[in-house]
Design a protein around this motif. Structure first.
Motif, PDB file in Angstrom:
ATOM      1  N   GLY A  72     -16.540 -17.766  71.213  1.00  0.00           N
ATOM      2  CA  GLY A  72     -16.404 -16.426  70.677  1.00  0.00           C
ATOM      3  C   GLY A  72     -17.653 -15.611  70.994  1.00  0.00           C
ATOM      4  N   GLU A  74     -18.179 -16.366  63.674  1.00  0.00           N
ATOM      5  CA  GLU A  74     -17.387 -15.913  64.838  1.00  0.00           C
ATOM      6  C   GLU A  74     -16.485 -14.761  64.390  1.00  0.00           C
ATOM      7  N   ASP A 104     -13.373 -13.169  66.243  1.00  0.00           N
ATOM      8  CA  ASP A 104     -12.232 -14.087  66.211  1.00  0.00           C
ATOM      9  C   ASP A 104     -11.568 -14.063  64.833  1.00  0.00           C
ATOM     10  N   ILE A 139      -8.486 -19.831  69.612  1.00  0.00           N
ATOM     11  CA  ILE A 139      -9.265 -19.011  68.672  1.00  0.00           C
ATOM     12  C   ILE A 139      -9.502 -19.798  67.385  1.00  0.00           C
TER      13      ILE A 139
END
Lengths: 366, 425
Positions: free
Chosen positions: B85, B124, B127, B147
């Protein structure tokens, strides 16, 4: 100045508590473990919008029932678990003897509450305007929300840290606590890890499952430990049942988990000048996939070399992710306290995380 | 303590116990790489631009400090860009840059015990924004496994270890929100001091996201145009992104390999307010500053510059400047790098520490830009708008955060064999 002589210090574990699928508190944890009781149960799918299948939940845990209605309106489950567990731990310590400014708090996590984070952002995406979100959720949508609430509830003003390290979080939190004590940044550190069951976590686990996603059995809860530093030669602190001898964390970068787990454990034993025959128990994390298999092989080797018993934890409590290693530590302490053969011997806890971390801790039982 | 002895704890410490900064990696809205970043600091560059990371429809204003045209690929040798990410791309790329700047090869790094600590607020975050959007659109059953597999915040540090192929490395992500970069530096310092590590790669990373922006917007703390810390007409923060990574090692190790030394990490302090989830508390901040100065073995009058947390909200700026005045009878010049960089969350105090290292080495104080008139409630000299030349020996870097997580790092100039941070007078 900060102390830099770890060899002259010993870190005593002066208390612990756990809120787990076995129930609330140290006694419930030890009893569940002694009975070898599995905790898998069907889920109420009206409450949990999750994939079919059972899970290992803390029984009857409701934040507002446990902590009361004041200050808990927006509090998420992981924070409730952590605040409550620390409360139980403090209840067994000499609370008036603790100085708030020198009492540290270290909490291990995977990612705080992914549920709270996603709930907040979904609110932004679906609201009439993107900023018409519930401000009460804001502290809980950040990963240090739980540790901050622990500090507020229990008035802990020393170093307060949140570590994100997945399944190894409990052992890395222990290592962070160890360094805070060795450098005199705190006189007492409460450390451990917490993980909540949630819809978001259940789906994340399913989408990333290494093996059959229908076989996933998630657990949750929190275990917390109180550590303090004493002179190496001194007698154990009155209520201490063990000391932390060392923590070693490595990274599996080349895919050979077994070699790295072996190295971490080997270094701990070598540094302590002991052999597997000095061990009372070994607790591998039972992670899925190659990492967990590697831990199992090393545990088997240690046991075969005279290293005491292998303690099953995840088999009973499910995959507790960030709380898993903390549960293993609690299991080792709980079982050793009930077995006089443990006195004077050592135990090893190992953990692995899919991101590559391999961690091991060595305890000595009193 | 005797005046001549003020810096003695540091000076008398053996080279083995002293820890120095030998490499810097930086991705920021005012510059990528140390050269651009230094030039940005010196010229008082404003990193602001309209936010492009998410759809800002519905917000009355949406400026931020993004790293435009970020290209991680040239910095990734083992990782493929799509496996990480944006936040981990930042942490890995900044670590790569810092290690290269330190003159260390991958083999040399692999031969050492390496502590990796990356601070972050939101992990992250882009994401996570995506997962939230997908949940709204289709439900979590349709999340993309790639993801879902990269949102664990531990990856921000673990990915650095994997990138370099390290084994003897503890990788930890410190999730202590907006002071996490300073926490990470402190952890790196202690890992070396207690003998757990030979070298530390430490810093912070965060990526621009809707979650943070909406949260600060809801709290009424997003500035409509620019960030004006300590200004009487300040209107709040601008969210930003980026990463800063510092290479720390023992002084004897740095000297043995002839490394360039940017600064010495003299010490740090941590305190927790235990007061309010999002409001800062003055006495706890002051206690943190005192703890850090004690650990560093310096007195307030030895400090030449404070890099403030300085978010540009009234609550922060007034509380923080009062806390500073609680410790300092006459505070040294106190600047806010967030005026230029925006609030880069977990990267903020790491980027500020990089800036402090540059200030010590290059001998100038970066300005607090966008400044018109100092708030009389903030009794400090914030070095408005223009950088100034200055002979700096000790710099204090403040990091404050939600959850009352305060972290202050003290850096000193390294002057070869001379006593570091010698007190004048």
């Amino acid at each position: 100045m900060t102390g830099r002589a770890p060899s002259r210090r010993r870190l005593d574990i002066v208390g612990w508590s756990a809120t787990s699928p076995f129930g609330t508190g140290r006694a419930a944890f030890s009893q569940g473990l002694r009975e070898g009781r599995g905790t898998s149960a069907p889920l109420d799918h009206e409450q949990w919008q999750v994939p079919a299948g059972p899970a290992c939940l803390v029984p009857d845990f409701d934040v507002r029932k446990v902590l009361g209605k004041k200050g808990t309106r927006s509090m998420n489950r992981v924070t409730g678990l952590a605040v409550s567990t620390v409360g139980d731990l403090l209840a067994e310590l000499d609370r008036p003897g603790l100085t708030p400014e020198t009492t540290g708090m270290v909490l291990g996590t995977t990612g705080g509450s992914v549920q709270s984070t996603l709930d907040f952002t979904r609110g932004s995406l679906t609201g009439e305007l993107p900023y018409l979100v519930d401000p009460g959720l804001i502290p809980y949508g950040v990963m240090n929300g739980a540790a901050g609430q622990i500090a507020i509830w229990h008035q802990l003003k020393g170093p307060n840290a949140t570590l994100a390290a997945g399944r190894s979080a409990g052992l890395l939190a222990l290592n962070y606590a160890r360094r805070l004590l060795l450098t005199d940044r705190a006189e007492m550190v409460l450390c451990g890890a917490a993980e909540e069951y949630s819809t978001a976590r259940a789906w994340l686990a399913r989408h990333t499952a290494e093996s059959d996603p229908d076989a996933l059995l998630l657990g949750e809860g929190c275990a917390m430990f109180a550590l303090t530093a004493v002179a190496a030669e001194s007698d154990p602190v009155a209520q201490a049942t063990a000391s932390l001898v060392g923590v070693k964390a490595l990274t599996s970068s080349e895919g050979d988990w077994e070699a790295v787990v072996r190295r971490a454990v080997g270094q701990l034993l070598d540094d302590a000048g002991i052999t597997p025959a000095d061990l009372w128990a070994v607790s591998p994390s039972a992670a899925a996939g190659a990492a967990g298999k590697a831990e199992a092989v090393i545990a088997q080797d240690l046991v075969a070399a005279g290293g005491g018993v292998r303690l099953p934890v995840a088999e009973l409590l499910g995959e507790a992710h960030a709380a898993s290693a903390a549960f293993q530590l609690a299991a080792v302490l709980g079982r050793a306290e009930a077995d006089e053969r443990a006195a004077g011997r050592f135990s090893v806890v190992t953990s692995t995380d899919e991101a590559g971390t391999v961690a091991a801790a060595l305890l000595r039982h009193y | 303590m005797d005046v001549s002895d003020v810096t003695a704890p540091s000076a008398q410490r053996s080279d083995r116990d002293r820890v120095v900064v030998t490499g810097l990696g930086v991705f920021s809205s005012i510059g990528v790489g140390l050269g651009e970043f230094t030039e940005g600091l010196r010229s008082g560059r404003n990193g602001v631009s309209p936010i492009s990371a998410f759809d800002t429809t519905g917000f009355a204003h949406a400026n931020g400090c993004e790293v435009r045209d970020f290209e991680p690929a040239p910095w990734l040798r083992r990782w493929k860009q799509e496996e990480l990410g944006r936040a981990a791309q930042f942490s890995v790329a900044a670590a790569r840059m810092a290690v290269a700047d330190a003159g260390l090869s991958d083999d040399e790094l692999r031969a050492r015990r390496v502590q990796i600590t990356v601070g972050t607020t939101d992990g992250e975050s882009q994401d996570l924004d995506r997962l939230a959007a997908e949940w709204v659109a289709e439900g979590p059953q349709s999340w993309a496994p790639q993801i879902a597999g990269r949102v664990g915040a531990g990856r921000l540090s673990a990915a650095v270890a994997w990138e370099f192929g390290l084994t003897d490395s503890e990788a930890v992500t410190l999730a202590t929100a907006c002071s996490a970069g300073n926490y990470a530096i402190g952890m790196g310092l202690d890992a070396i001091r207690v003998g757990d590590a030979d070298i530390a790669l430490c810093g912070g990373a965060d990526a621009m996201c809707q979650k943070s922006f909406a949260a600060f917007y809801r709290l009424g703390t997003i500035a409509p145009d620019f960030c004006r810390p300590f200004d009487k007409d300040r209107q709040g923060i601008l969210t930003g992104e980026g990463a800063g990574v510092l290479v720390l090692e023992r002084l004897d190790s740095a000297l043995a390999r002839g490394a360039r030394i940017y600064a010495e990490v003299l010490g740090y302090g941590l305190t927790c307010d235990a007061h309010h989830p999002v409001q800062p508390e003055q006495s706890s901040i002051a206690r943190c500053v005192r703890t850090a100065l004690d650990d560093a073995g310096v007195r307030p009058e030895d400090v030449d510059l404070i890099s403030a947390h300085g978010t540009g909200t009234r609550t922060n700026d007034v509380t923080e400047s009062r806390a500073i005045r609680e410790v300092y009878e006459v505070p040294p010049r106190t600047v806010s790098l967030k005026s230029m960089l925006g609030h880069t969350m977990g990267a903020a105090s790491a980027l500020a520490a990089v800036a402090c290292s540059v200030a010590l080495t290059e001998g100038f104080i970066p300005p607090t830009i966008n400044h018109r008139e100092t708030d009389p409630e903030c009794e400090i000299d914030c070095v408005p708008n223009q950088s100034v030349e200055a002979d700096l020996k000790v710099v204090q870097n403040n990091g404050l955060a939600f959850a009352g997580n305060n972290a202050v790092v003290v850096l000193g100039r390294y002057d070869g064999d001379r006593t570091p941070a010698t007190v004048a007078g």
